[in-house]
Enzyme design. Structure first.
Site, PDB file in Angstrom:
ATOM      1  N   ASP A  28      39.032 -64.041  59.617  1.00 57.59           N
ATOM      2  CA  ASP A  28      39.661 -64.149  60.933  1.00 57.59           C
ATOM      3  C   ASP A  28      40.395 -62.826  61.225  1.00 57.59           C
ATOM      4  O   ASP A  28      41.292 -62.436  60.443  1.00 57.59           O
ATOM      5  CB  ASP A  28      40.650 -65.331  60.882  1.00 57.59           C
ATOM      6  CG  ASP A  28      41.394 -65.512  62.195  1.00 57.59           C
ATOM      7  OD1 ASP A  28      41.215 -64.681  63.116  1.00 57.59           O
ATOM      8  OD2 ASP A  28      42.170 -66.483  62.284  1.00 57.59           O
ATOM      9  N   GLU A  78      48.518 -39.097  44.562  1.00 63.99           N
ATOM     10  CA  GLU A  78      47.933 -39.879  43.478  1.00 63.99           C
ATOM     11  C   GLU A  78      46.407 -39.873  43.617  1.00 63.99           C
ATOM     12  O   GLU A  78      45.722 -40.646  42.963  1.00 63.99           O
ATOM     13  CB  GLU A  78      48.482 -41.302  43.452  1.00 63.99           C
ATOM     14  CG  GLU A  78      48.233 -42.099  44.707  1.00 63.99           C
ATOM     15  CD  GLU A  78      48.783 -43.510  44.602  1.00 63.99           C
ATOM     16  OE1 GLU A  78      48.257 -44.279  43.792  1.00 63.99           O
ATOM     17  OE2 GLU A  78      49.741 -43.823  45.342  1.00 63.99           O
ATOM     18  N   CYS A 110      53.032 -44.064  44.970  1.00 70.43           N
ATOM     19  CA  CYS A 110      53.509 -43.726  46.320  1.00 70.43           C
ATOM     20  C   CYS A 110      54.928 -43.170  46.339  1.00 70.43           C
ATOM     21  O   CYS A 110      55.491 -42.926  47.407  1.00 70.43           O
ATOM     22  CB  CYS A 110      53.450 -44.947  47.228  1.00 70.43           C
ATOM     23  SG  CYS A 110      51.810 -45.620  47.383  1.00 70.43           S
ATOM     24  N   THR A 151      43.787 -52.394  53.895  1.00 68.56           N
ATOM     25  CA  THR A 151      45.030 -51.601  53.780  1.00 68.56           C
ATOM     26  C   THR A 151      44.741 -50.166  53.337  1.00 68.56           C
ATOM     27  O   THR A 151      45.649 -49.452  52.929  1.00 68.56           O
ATOM     28  CB  THR A 151      46.039 -52.251  52.803  1.00 68.56           C
ATOM     29  OG1 THR A 151      45.563 -52.086  51.457  1.00 68.56           O
ATOM     30  CG2 THR A 151      46.227 -53.728  53.073  1.00 68.56           C
ATOM     31  N   SER A 200      52.223 -57.256  43.087  1.00 66.75           N
ATOM     32  CA  SER A 200      52.725 -55.971  43.592  1.00 66.75           C
ATOM     33  C   SER A 200      53.686 -56.187  44.761  1.00 66.75           C
ATOM     34  O   SER A 200      54.702 -55.503  44.882  1.00 66.75           O
ATOM     35  CB  SER A 200      51.573 -55.041  43.986  1.00 66.75           C
ATOM     36  OG  SER A 200      50.969 -55.440  45.206  1.00 66.75           O
ATOM     37  N   HIS A 232      58.585 -47.619  52.604  1.00 68.34           N
ATOM     38  CA  HIS A 232      57.209 -47.345  52.192  1.00 68.34           C
ATOM     39  C   HIS A 232      56.358 -48.451  52.823  1.00 68.34           C
ATOM     40  O   HIS A 232      56.724 -49.627  52.751  1.00 68.34           O
ATOM     41  CB  HIS A 232      57.073 -47.357  50.669  1.00 68.34           C
ATOM     42  CG  HIS A 232      55.642 -47.451  50.237  1.00 68.34           C
ATOM     43  ND1 HIS A 232      54.693 -46.564  50.689  1.00 68.34           N
ATOM     44  CD2 HIS A 232      54.980 -48.333  49.446  1.00 68.34           C
ATOM     45  CE1 HIS A 232      53.512 -46.887  50.176  1.00 68.34           C
ATOM     46  NE2 HIS A 232      53.656 -47.968  49.423  1.00 68.34           N
ATOM     47  N   LYS A 241      58.879 -57.711  55.760  1.00 66.47           N
ATOM     48  CA  LYS A 241      59.525 -58.639  54.816  1.00 66.47           C
ATOM     49  C   LYS A 241      60.682 -57.940  54.101  1.00 66.47           C
ATOM     50  O   LYS A 241      61.702 -58.545  53.812  1.00 66.47           O
ATOM     51  CB  LYS A 241      58.510 -59.135  53.784  1.00 66.47           C
ATOM     52  CG  LYS A 241      57.508 -60.130  54.361  1.00 66.47           C
ATOM     53  CD  LYS A 241      56.594 -60.657  53.278  1.00 66.47           C
ATOM     54  CE  LYS A 241      55.537 -61.570  53.893  1.00 66.47           C
ATOM     55  NZ  LYS A 241      54.564 -62.078  52.935  1.00 66.47           N
ATOM     56  N   ASN A 275      47.533 -47.278  54.912  1.00 67.01           N
ATOM     57  CA  ASN A 275      48.388 -46.791  53.832  1.00 67.01           C
ATOM     58  C   ASN A 275      47.998 -45.357  53.493  1.00 67.01           C
ATOM     59  O   ASN A 275      46.839 -45.081  53.195  1.00 67.01           O
ATOM     60  CB  ASN A 275      48.215 -47.688  52.592  1.00 67.01           C
ATOM     61  CG  ASN A 275      49.268 -47.421  51.518  1.00 67.01           C
ATOM     62  OD1 ASN A 275      50.108 -46.532  51.663  1.00 67.01           O
ATOM     63  ND2 ASN A 275      49.229 -48.185  50.444  1.00 67.01           N
ATOM     64  N   SER A 308      54.042 -47.862  42.909  1.00 69.31           N
ATOM     65  CA  SER A 308      53.671 -48.844  41.890  1.00 69.31           C
ATOM     66  C   SER A 308      53.801 -48.244  40.503  1.00 69.31           C
ATOM     67  O   SER A 308      53.679 -47.045  40.303  1.00 69.31           O
ATOM     68  CB  SER A 308      52.228 -49.300  42.117  1.00 69.31           C
ATOM     69  OG  SER A 308      52.196 -50.170  43.214  1.00 69.31           O
TER      70      SER A 308
HETATM   71  P1  HMG Z   1      45.108 -61.283  50.563  1.00 67.92           P
HETATM   72  O1  HMG Z   1      45.318 -62.009  49.306  1.00 67.92           O
HETATM   73  O2  HMG Z   1      43.709 -61.147  51.009  1.00 67.92           O
HETATM   74  O3  HMG Z   1      45.903 -61.876  51.774  1.00 67.92           O
HETATM   75  O4  HMG Z   1      45.673 -59.830  50.415  1.00 67.92           O
HETATM   76  P2  HMG Z   1      46.886 -63.155  51.897  1.00 67.92           P
HETATM   77  O5  HMG Z   1      46.091 -64.377  51.702  1.00 67.92           O
HETATM   78  O6  HMG Z   1      48.118 -62.944  51.067  1.00 67.92           O
HETATM   79  O7  HMG Z   1      47.258 -63.003  53.432  1.00 67.92           O
HETATM   80  C1  HMG Z   1      47.957 -61.890  53.898  1.00 67.92           C
HETATM   81  C2  HMG Z   1      48.831 -62.383  55.052  1.00 67.92           C
HETATM   82  O8  HMG Z   1      47.959 -62.793  56.122  1.00 67.92           O
HETATM   83  C3  HMG Z   1      49.673 -63.614  54.713  1.00 67.92           C
HETATM   84  O9  HMG Z   1      50.890 -63.460  55.397  1.00 67.92           O
HETATM   85  C4  HMG Z   1      48.870 -64.766  55.309  1.00 67.92           C
HETATM   86  O10 HMG Z   1      49.651 -65.913  55.615  1.00 67.92           O
HETATM   87  C5  HMG Z   1      48.324 -64.115  56.550  1.00 67.92           C
HETATM   88  P3  HMG Z   1      52.277 -63.856  54.666  1.00 67.92           P
HETATM   89  O11 HMG Z   1      52.191 -65.305  54.366  1.00 67.92           O
HETATM   90  O12 HMG Z   1      52.342 -62.977  53.423  1.00 67.92           O
HETATM   91  O13 HMG Z   1      53.331 -63.453  55.673  1.00 67.92           O
HETATM   92  N1  HMG Z   1      47.108 -64.745  57.083  1.00 67.92           N
HETATM   93  C6  HMG Z   1      46.899 -64.959  58.391  1.00 67.92           C
HETATM   94  N2  HMG Z   1      47.652 -64.702  59.483  1.00 67.92           N
HETATM   95  C7  HMG Z   1      47.141 -65.015  60.717  1.00 67.92           C
HETATM   96  N3  HMG Z   1      45.919 -65.599  60.865  1.00 67.92           N
HETATM   97  C8  HMG Z   1      45.140 -65.896  59.808  1.00 67.92           C
HETATM   98  C9  HMG Z   1      45.631 -65.561  58.501  1.00 67.92           C
HETATM   99  N4  HMG Z   1      45.118 -65.686  57.246  1.00 67.92           N
HETATM  100  C10 HMG Z   1      46.035 -65.188  56.392  1.00 67.92           C
HETATM  101  N5  HMG Z   1      43.960 -66.448  59.976  1.00 67.92           N
HETATM  102  C11 HMG Z   1      47.265 -58.273  49.573  1.00 67.92           C
HETATM  103  C12 HMG Z   1      47.000 -59.394  50.566  1.00 67.92           C
HETATM  104  C13 HMG Z   1      48.576 -57.599  49.881  1.00 67.92           C
HETATM  105  C14 HMG Z   1      47.353 -58.843  48.147  1.00 67.92           C
HETATM  106  C15 HMG Z   1      46.095 -57.254  49.653  1.00 67.92           C
HETATM  107  O14 HMG Z   1      46.061 -56.666  50.930  1.00 67.92           O
HETATM  108  C16 HMG Z   1      46.189 -56.164  48.620  1.00 67.92           C
HETATM  109  O15 HMG Z   1      45.822 -56.328  47.453  1.00 67.92           O
HETATM  110  N6  HMG Z   1      46.702 -54.967  49.030  1.00 67.92           N
HETATM  111  C17 HMG Z   1      46.851 -53.849  48.137  1.00 67.92           C
HETATM  112  C18 HMG Z   1      48.112 -53.932  47.302  1.00 67.92           C
HETATM  113  C19 HMG Z   1      49.356 -53.693  48.128  1.00 67.92           C
HETATM  114  O16 HMG Z   1      49.308 -53.134  49.210  1.00 67.92           O
HETATM  115  N7  HMG Z   1      50.528 -54.055  47.566  1.00 67.92           N
HETATM  116  C20 HMG Z   1      51.785 -53.819  48.242  1.00 67.92           C
HETATM  117  C21 HMG Z   1      52.933 -53.625  47.268  1.00 67.92           C
HETATM  118  S1  HMG Z   1      52.572 -52.367  46.068  1.00 67.92           S
HETATM  119  C22 HMG Z   1      52.837 -50.875  46.925  1.00 67.92           C
HETATM  120  O17 HMG Z   1      53.410 -50.859  47.951  1.00 67.92           O
HETATM  121  C23 HMG Z   1      52.302 -49.632  46.298  1.00 67.92           C
HETATM  122  C24 HMG Z   1      50.990 -49.138  46.861  1.00 67.92           C
HETATM  123  O18 HMG Z   1      51.214 -48.490  48.099  1.00 67.92           O
HETATM  124  C25 HMG Z   1      50.305 -48.192  45.877  1.00 67.92           C
HETATM  125  C26 HMG Z   1      51.105 -47.071  45.233  1.00 67.92           C
HETATM  126  O19 HMG Z   1      52.295 -47.128  44.995  1.00 67.92           O
HETATM  127  O20 HMG Z   1      50.430 -46.111  44.883  1.00 67.92           O
HETATM  128  C27 HMG Z   1      50.002 -50.252  47.123  1.00 67.92           C
END
Ligand code: HMG
Length: 391
Positions: A28, A78, A110, A151, A200, A232, A241, A275, A308
């Site tokens: 979606d 990175e 990051c 992302t 994460s 970040h 959040k 990102n 991370s």
């Molecule tokens: P996911 O598991 O596919 O998604 O991936 P989800 O099921 O958690 O859904 C995401 C959000 O969409 C949720 O919102 C759902 O409710 C909503 P929340 O409940 O969290 O507020 N949702 C919907 N909303 C409207 N209509 C719909 C619908 N369906 C779902 N139909 C995940 C999410 C973040 C895990 C994934 O994107 C991912 O793995 N991302 C990469 C890791 C990441 O970014 N981590 C962030 C923290 S770590 C960091 O910041 C460091 C980094 O930048 C790297 C570095 O430091 O080098 C990543």
């Protein structure tokens, strides 16, 4: 007073619309648009790497005098292109900076650009005439159809740090935290990171909460003292959040409203770029500066840096009188000019790799360019070109 005197930005000339991506992945589109707060991501072709992005982000902000006064170039990344030679050395050459300078690369996911800024500040405290060029440049690739795919992103933020900053003066209030965790990492043998996605996000938020508590304890400041807080941004919903986590009940409704409006301004560019890893926090700052109509000189801006692995840091700075004169008016226009890719074209770009002959040469297809681009490889050496010199 030491801080950011100039700031520049570059992102690839291609983008992917996340509605198209969602439909291709049987998802979606609202999950990306309101679940992650993302609309588009920048996509880098093979002719763009962290060096071309880094040099392109700095080129237009530097004067001849800057090039003669910079005595340190730090590239934070990175997504390094070499295990040995620093990207900063190529960038130093491409930007024609005077030879008696230190050039090196730093890494901690990051977070590293924040460490680079702090090092720049310490250097300028000792040598007030010095100028330091800190560049945060990354290409975020998670893998086709992975949870992190929407992302992804690519871009570079260049910051000129001096003892007479015209944008932001750093305060002496940095509080950092390190915790050895496996939330996101990329071993040398992998092109894409390994991610424990949900974990994460929890670590990001807990690092913020605990560091903010320590920051408040050490400085005596509260959110009432801030005009805006930049985060970040791995994807804007997580940063939102984060803001909600630190906005406690004691805040006045007016302050909550003002911080929320400033937050909306701070995510405008990330929503369209994705990102960009270590530059992401500073893209949020740039977005805030260039799109807010309420900020004013003297305002205190908070920064939450998170990488991370994990290292995070909170610090603040004060906007300097006249900072608006140092910004670009047509950033949005430039973002709008990117060419939209179909999902099929994006996947082709994603997998494209140099096709080496037995001498180690490879020619690259021609793509839309920033100020610098990678034309190919000769004897395994990267061949960088200046777009203006081609014309
Ligand atoms: P996911 O598991 O596919 O998604 O991936 P989800 O099921 O958690 O859904 C995401 C959000 O969409 C949720 O919102 C759902 O409710 C909503 P929340 O409940 O969290 O507020 N949702 C919907 N909303 C409207 N209509 C719909 C619908 N369906 C779902 N139909 C995940 C999410 C973040 C895990 C994934 O994107 C991912 O793995 N991302 C990469 C890791 C990441 O970014 N981590 C962030 C923290 S770590 C960091 O910041 C460091 C980094 O930048 C790297 C570095 O430091 O080098 C990543």
């Amino acid at each position: 007073m030491i801080g950011i005197d100039k700031i520049g930005f570059a992102t690839p000339k291609y983008k992917l619309d996340l509605t198209d991506l969602a439909l291709a992945r049987q998802t979606d589109p609202e999950k990306y648009h309101s679940g992650l707060l993302l609309d588009e991501i920048s996509i880098a072709p093979i002719s763009e790497d962290i060096v071309t992005l880094a040099a392109s982000s700095a080129k237009d902000i530097l004067t001849k005098d800057d090039r003669e006064s910079i005595d340190m170039v730090i590239v934070a990344t990175e997504t390094g292109i070499d295990q040995s030679k620093a990207a900063a050395v190529y960038v130093h050459h491409l930007l024609d900076i005077q030879p008696f300078a230190r050039s090196f690369e730093v890494k901690e996911a990051c977070y590293s650009a924040t460490a680079a800024l702090h090092y720049a500040k310490l250097h300028i405290e000792k040598s007030p005439e010095s100028k330091v060029l800190v560049i945060a440049s990354d290409i975020a690739k998670y893998g086709i159809a992975s949870a992190g795919e929407p992302t992804q992103g690519a871009g570079s933020v260049a910051m000129l740090i001096t003892s007479h900053p015209r944008i932001l003066a750093f305060n002496d209030d940095n509080v950092a935290q390190t915790r050895d965790i496996m939330d996101f990492w990329r071993p040398n043998y992998s092109d894409v990171p390994m991610v424990d996605g949900l974990y994460s996000t929890k670590q990001y938020l807990d690092s913020l909460k605990t560091t903010w508590k320590e920051y408040q304890k050490r400085t005596g400041l509260t959110l009432e003292d801030f005009a805006a807080f930049c985060f970040h941004i791995p994807f804007p919903k997580l940063a939102l959040k984060g803001l909600n986590k630190i906005m406690d009940r004691s805040l006045t409704p007016e302050k909550k409203e003002a911080l929320s409006l400033a937050f909306d301004d701070s995510i405008r560019y990330s929503k369209q770029v994705g990102n960009i890893y270590t530059g992401s926090l500073y893209l949020s700052f740039l977005s805030l500066l260039e799109t807010s109509s309420t900020l004013k000189a003297g305002d205190r801006i908070g920064f939450f840096s998170y990488g991370s692995g994990a290292v995070c840091e909170i610090f603040s700075g004060q906007l300097v009188d006249g900072y608006k004169d140092m910004l670009l008016a047509n950033r949005q226009e430039n973002l709008d000019k990117r060419t939209a890719l179909s999902v099929e074209e994006y996947e082709t770009l994603f997998y494209e790799k140099p096709q080496f002959d037995d001498k180690g040469d490879a020619a690259f297809s021609s793509y839309d360019k920033n100020a610098f681009y990678l034309s190919g490889m000769t004897n395994h050496q990267r061949q960088y070109k200046n777009t203006e010199e081609d014309a």
